[in-house]
Enzyme design. Sequence first.
Site, PDB file in Angstrom:
ATOM      1  N   HIS A  25       0.130   1.868  -7.822  1.00  0.00           N
ATOM      2  CA  HIS A  25       0.322   1.805  -6.376  1.00  0.00           C
ATOM      3  C   HIS A  25       1.678   2.420  -5.990  1.00  0.00           C
ATOM      4  O   HIS A  25       1.768   3.190  -5.024  1.00  0.00           O
ATOM      5  CB  HIS A  25       0.243   0.349  -5.921  1.00  0.00           C
ATOM      6  CG  HIS A  25       0.441   0.128  -4.466  1.00  0.00           C
ATOM      7  ND1 HIS A  25      -0.442   0.583  -3.507  1.00  0.00           N
ATOM      8  CD2 HIS A  25       1.439  -0.498  -3.794  1.00  0.00           C
ATOM      9  CE1 HIS A  25       0.002   0.234  -2.309  1.00  0.00           C
ATOM     10  NE2 HIS A  25       1.141  -0.412  -2.453  1.00  0.00           N
ATOM     11  N   ASP A  83       1.547   6.124  -6.241  1.00  0.00           N
ATOM     12  CA  ASP A  83       0.802   6.660  -5.101  1.00  0.00           C
ATOM     13  C   ASP A  83       1.701   6.766  -3.877  1.00  0.00           C
ATOM     14  O   ASP A  83       1.675   7.771  -3.149  1.00  0.00           O
ATOM     15  CB  ASP A  83      -0.408   5.769  -4.813  1.00  0.00           C
ATOM     16  CG  ASP A  83      -1.296   6.334  -3.722  1.00  0.00           C
ATOM     17  OD1 ASP A  83      -1.625   7.539  -3.789  1.00  0.00           O
ATOM     18  OD2 ASP A  83      -1.671   5.578  -2.807  1.00  0.00           O
TER      19      ASP A  83
END
Length: 111
Positions: free
Chosen positions: A75, A78
Amino acid sequence: MISETDVMQIIVYAGNAKSLAMNAIKEAKDGKIASAKKTLEESKKNLKVAHQHHTDILQKFASNPDESANMFLTHAQDHMMAAITATDFAKELIDLHEELQQLRSLITENV
């Protein structure tokens, strides 16, 4: 060992970088080119910090092959990639708005 705090630093600084890049685009759209460029530089500084935290984590992986990645790290990566993209596009859009301003000035002067 990679802590949640290490990973969170990527998310925080990448999030700041993305927000600043988006603010820079808005400033350019509003005709505030100098301010947009300054905001973009601040975005790049935040992105650099996020990238350094990412590099530190990668070095921990390299020195400890048994270290496991998790979704939280994915995450964070990202977020960093989104910030990089936003910063790259912001640079291009600021340049475009600057050119448009210059063309408008030329047209106004010649009317």
